[in-house]
Design a protein around this motif. Structure first.
Motif: not given
Ligand SMILES: Nc1ncnc2c1ncn2[C@@H]1O[C@H](COP(=O)(O)OP(=O)(O)OP(=O)(O)O)[C@@H](O)[C@H]1O
Ligand SMILES: [Mg+2]
Lengths: 301, 254
Positions: B77, B81, B113, B116
């Motif tokens: 992430e 990301g 992050g 997640r």
């Protein structure tokens, strides 16, 4: 409302802004008119607190930008030159999410979003993806996004670039309406009509400096006179003719294959100097002429 | 240091909105892959491995799989990301013209992050419980634990992202840092089974204390030495979190 003092900016060894002083008054619309690379966007990025000047100070609504960036940003509406819509979100979500950055309550945000979408004729796209919009639609959405926080100061970097005539007039009408409501506007533009019809004053910017700043009328009167005489002759004879004009204290400039003569008070004199009278024509002066005159001169210096 | 404010939550919400729109495409990475690894290694390799205390091999690796995949989630992430949003989509450019500043944006990214990671950790824990691989009520702390580990790895990844010139540089991060930790931080084999030099490297890898904590929570075998692991994780979070804010401001200020 906005005051910039001694703004300089360099990227490494490259100097982009060379000391800018600028003041935008309350309720005023100020255009910044200048060629590609003049530094308009760079200046705007400084005024909107996304990029710090190398030296110099900026105040917005009386607040020093260095200390109060957050507060100032909350009161600004910014429409950047480059599209930075959020491609991970839908059209409506783009506006809603942006409203949330400004702490606008959800209900209110939805209402305002639908309002601006209708205004810019994007309401049928509200569930659409950003990638599926045309260039002009993205531009309209970007402008709509800049209005979502009902800003007191609106900063639009070339707002109508890439818009069709209908959309352009739509945007201009809205900007005029906002102006009548007292919203201060700062707009860098390449569009002469935009600068002269929408703006109270125009700053002419070139190579990182503001070379002139006044109302369109005064700029025209001061730099080129109300009328321009254009002479269409072979380029081989330019220098000879320019010499003759200069001897008679007439200012001239080569622009796009023609010779422009400014501040002509004695047209008989001009007729005598030009060998072929048919090559001579007269028209009203515009901001563009002022622009060529000023920037042409600095290039020669 | 100019620091972040509660406004980071707006960046977090932006990311979670996007996730809720696109989560179906994320399932292979954060659900299916860890379960594949668990089953393949647990049953496949497990058939040949006898553990001293009679524990099944698949039970031995479950806590490590949880810790590693929280690591992977946060790391992906906050590398790919974040880099995509920052460089290709210019998402941050738009946001820093609003009342959010760079630090808010980056803190929002880091906590996203971490979120997640929490989703991943919780997901694996749930499946592992269904297969009776979890025996202690302490395992209920796994979501919070994943959030913590996620914050640590998000911060580390963010610092790396703040200095990379291009998206290809992340190959170095994953090949030289993340993947070795996956194999040498005690997930699949006890660290004591490695040669001296690998052992020493393992002790300083941030995944090692995470695996320790995870194993303690899943098995319920708590002891004081875990405080050392926890302390280490907190120190790393503070260090990397603040460093990444400073470094990102430097990168994004033009
Ligand atoms: N981040 C940057 N790094 C280096 N140079 C930059 C950077 N941003 C802008 N410049 C340079 O600064 C100069 C001014 O750019 P700027 O975008 O402000 O011009 P502009 O007046 O907005 O032009 P245009 O009409 O094309 O939009 C250009 O020469 C550009 O290359
Ligand atoms: Mg520009």
């Amino acid at each position: 409302m906005v005051k910039a003092e001694g703004i300089r900016k360099s990227f490494g060894s490259k100097i982009v802004l060379r000391g800018i002083d600028l003041q935008v008054n309350e309720g005023e619309t100020l255009a910044i008119f200048g060629p590609n690379g003049a530094g308009k966007t760079t200046l705007i990025r400084m005024i909107t607190a996304v990029s710090p000047p190398t030296t110099g100070n900026i105040w917005v609504l009386g607040y020093d930008l260095k200390a109060h960036a957050r507060m100032v940003k909350a009161m600004l509406g910014v429409v950047p030159q480059a599209d930075n819509l959020d491609p991970d979100l839908t059209v409506l979500q783009n506006l809603m999410t942006f409203a949330r950055y400004f702490e606008i309550p959800r209900q209110e945000a939805r209402q305002r979003s639908m309002e601006v979408l209708r205004l810019f004729q994007l309401d049928d796209r509200c569930k659409g993806k950003i990638d599926e919009l045309s260039g002009g639609m993205k531009r309209r959405l970007l402008i709509a996004r800049g209005l979502i926080n009902q800003p007191r100061i609106l900063i639009l970097d070339e707002p109508t670039i890439g818009l069709d005539p209908q959309a352009k007039y739509l945007v201009w009408d809205k900007l005029r309406e906002l102006k009548s409501q007292g919203v201060t506007q700062l707009l860098p533009t390449q569009n002469m009509e935009e600068a002269s019809t929408l703006c109270d004053r125009v700053a002419i910017m070139h190579q990182g400096k503001v070379l002139a700043l006044d109302t369109p009328k005064k700029l025209i009167a001061q730099y080129v006179g109300d009328d321009i005489w254009e002479i269409e002759i072979n380029s081989g004879e330019w220098d000879k003719l320019r010499g003759k004009l200069e001897n008679n204290r007439l200012e001239s400039e080569k622009v796009g294959g023609k010779l422009h003569v400014f501040h002509v008070s004695d047209r008989e004199l001009l007729r005598r100097l030009v060998d072929i009278p048919e090559s001579l024509s007269r028209r009203h002066a515009t901001l563009e002429d002022v622009f060529f005159k000023i920037t042409g001169r600095t290039l020669a210096e | 240091m100019i620091s972040f404010s509660w406004r980071f939550i707006r960046m977090w919400q932006r990311n979670s909105d996007v996730f809720l729109r696109l989560w179906r495409s994320e399932i292979p990475g954060f659900v299916i892959e860890p379960l594949l690894v668990l089953v393949a290694m647990g049953f496949g390799l497990g058939a040949y491995v006898g553990l001293v205390d009679g524990q099944r091999y698949i039970e031995f690796i479950t806590p490590g799989i949880i810790a590693s995949y929280t690591m992977f989630s946060a790391s992906f992430e906050c590398t790919y990301g974040t880099f995509f949003r920052m460089e290709f989509q210019k998402t941050f450019d738009a946001i820093i013209a609003t009342p959010l500043n760079i630090e808010d944006v980056i803190a929002g990214e880091i906590f996203w992050g971490a979120t997640r990671s929490m989703l991943t950790g919780t997901m694996i824990l749930t499946v592992a419980s269904i297969f009776h691989l979890v025996h202690s009520p302490w395992a209920l702390l796994i979501p919070i634990f994943s959030l913590l580990i996620g914050t640590m790895f998000s911060s580390i990844a963010m610092l790396f992202t703040s200095i990379v010139p291009s998206v290809n540089s992340f190959n170095y991060f994953f090949t030289l840092f993340i993947t070795p930790m996956f194999f040498f931080s005690g997930v699949f084999f006890p660290i004591s089974s490695f040669p001296e030099i690998v052992k020493n490297l393992s002790w300083i890898a941030p995944l090692t204390p995470a695996v320790h904590l995870s194993r303690a929570l899943v098995t319920g075998e708590l002891h004081w030495s875990l405080l050392w692991s926890l302390g280490l994780i907190i120190i790393l979070i503070v260090l990397f979190f603040s460093a990444s804010l400073v470094s990102m401001r430097r990168r994004l200020t033009r």
